[in-house]
Design a protein around this motif. Sequence first.
Motif, short mmCIF file in Angstrom:
data_model
loop_
_atom_site.label_atom_id
_atom_site.label_comp_id
_atom_site.label_asym_id
_atom_site.label_seq_id
_atom_site.Cartn_x
_atom_site.Cartn_y
_atom_site.Cartn_z
N ALA A 185 -17.37 12.58 -3.18
CA ALA A 185 -16.36 11.53 -3.32
C ALA A 185 -15.33 11.67 -2.20
O ALA A 185 -14.93 12.78 -1.85
CB ALA A 185 -15.68 11.62 -4.67
N VAL A 186 -14.91 10.56 -1.63
CA VAL A 186 -13.95 10.55 -0.54
C VAL A 186 -12.66 9.91 -1.04
O VAL A 186 -12.69 8.88 -1.70
CB VAL A 186 -14.51 9.77 0.66
N PHE A 187 -11.52 10.54 -0.72
CA PHE A 187 -10.24 9.98 -1.12
C PHE A 187 -9.18 10.31 -0.07
O PHE A 187 -9.28 11.30 0.65
CB PHE A 187 -9.81 10.50 -2.50
N ASP A 188 -8.17 9.44 0.03
CA ASP A 188 -7.05 9.68 0.93
C ASP A 188 -6.09 10.62 0.23
O ASP A 188 -5.71 10.41 -0.91
CB ASP A 188 -6.37 8.36 1.30
N HIS A 189 -5.71 11.67 0.93
CA HIS A 189 -4.88 12.74 0.39
C HIS A 189 -3.59 12.77 1.20
O HIS A 189 -3.60 12.60 2.40
CB HIS A 189 -5.66 14.05 0.52
N GLY A 190 -2.48 13.02 0.57
CA GLY A 190 -1.20 13.01 1.30
C GLY A 190 -0.65 11.60 1.24
O GLY A 190 -0.34 11.10 0.17
N ALA A 191 -0.56 10.96 2.35
CA ALA A 191 -0.11 9.56 2.38
C ALA A 191 -1.32 8.67 2.16
O ALA A 191 -2.22 8.61 2.98
CB ALA A 191 0.54 9.24 3.71
N GLN A 192 -1.37 8.00 1.02
CA GLN A 192 -2.50 7.12 0.72
C GLN A 192 -2.31 5.73 1.30
O GLN A 192 -3.26 4.98 1.44
CB GLN A 192 -2.72 7.00 -0.80
N TYR A 193 -1.07 5.38 1.60
CA TYR A 193 -0.76 4.06 2.16
C TYR A 193 0.61 4.11 2.83
O TYR A 193 1.35 5.07 2.68
CB TYR A 193 -0.78 2.98 1.07
N PHE A 194 0.93 3.06 3.58
CA PHE A 194 2.23 2.92 4.21
C PHE A 194 2.90 1.66 3.70
O PHE A 194 2.23 0.64 3.54
CB PHE A 194 2.10 2.78 5.74
N ASN A 195 4.19 1.71 3.48
CA ASN A 195 4.97 0.53 3.13
C ASN A 195 5.65 0.08 4.42
O ASN A 195 6.67 0.64 4.82
CB ASN A 195 5.99 0.86 2.04
N LEU A 196 5.04 -0.87 5.12
CA LEU A 196 5.50 -1.27 6.45
C LEU A 196 5.95 -2.72 6.47
O LEU A 196 5.13 -3.63 6.47
CB LEU A 196 4.37 -1.10 7.47
N PRO A 197 7.25 -2.95 6.52
CA PRO A 197 7.71 -4.34 6.63
C PRO A 197 7.31 -4.93 7.98
O PRO A 197 6.99 -4.20 8.93
CB PRO A 197 9.23 -4.22 6.50
N VAL A 217 -7.96 1.98 8.36
CA VAL A 217 -9.38 1.70 8.18
C VAL A 217 -10.18 2.48 9.23
O VAL A 217 -9.72 2.63 10.35
CB VAL A 217 -9.69 0.19 8.29
N PRO A 218 -11.34 3.00 8.88
CA PRO A 218 -11.98 2.94 7.58
C PRO A 218 -11.37 3.91 6.57
O PRO A 218 -11.60 3.79 5.38
CB PRO A 218 -13.43 3.28 7.87
N ALA A 219 -10.57 4.90 7.03
CA ALA A 219 -9.91 5.84 6.13
C ALA A 219 -8.61 6.28 6.79
O ALA A 219 -8.44 6.15 8.01
CB ALA A 219 -10.80 7.04 5.84
N MET A 220 -7.69 6.82 6.00
CA MET A 220 -6.39 7.22 6.55
C MET A 220 -6.52 8.26 7.65
O MET A 220 -5.73 8.27 8.59
CB MET A 220 -5.50 7.74 5.41
#
Length: 127
Positions: free
Chosen positions: A48-60, A107-110
């Motif tokens: 299984a693959v998952f983003d660890h640490g920062a999973q996303y960015f909140n970028l205005p 993409v494709p992963a962090m």
Amino acid sequence: HDAVVVGGGLAGIACATALARQGVAVALVEQGRGLGGRVCTRKTECGAVFDHGAQYFNLPEGHALAEAAQGNLQPWSRSIGTTRVDSQGVVFTPHSDAKLDAIRVAVPAMSNLGRALCEQAALSDIM
């Protein structure tokens, strides 16, 4: 080299990029397995693959990272919310869609973001 930047996280990459744009011969040194620091992707023993640490960015709109990472970020396409465990099991409560407008993922992963930023800045001396 005229400068050595220690740490291949986003701050280190930003620093090395700024120096390189000023004509400084810079080396970027990272002790970990890859670039990006806390922006990374992990693979479990079962595959299984998952983003660890920062999973996303909140970028205005207009955020410097969004501009630097053009082509490497896309809008979040899944729901986001709060998960809690109670007597009925795991309960997920999604946030409103309005909170998703500025959320971006690499993409494709962090883990690809650090490498992509180095390539775009032509940072080739990475140790």
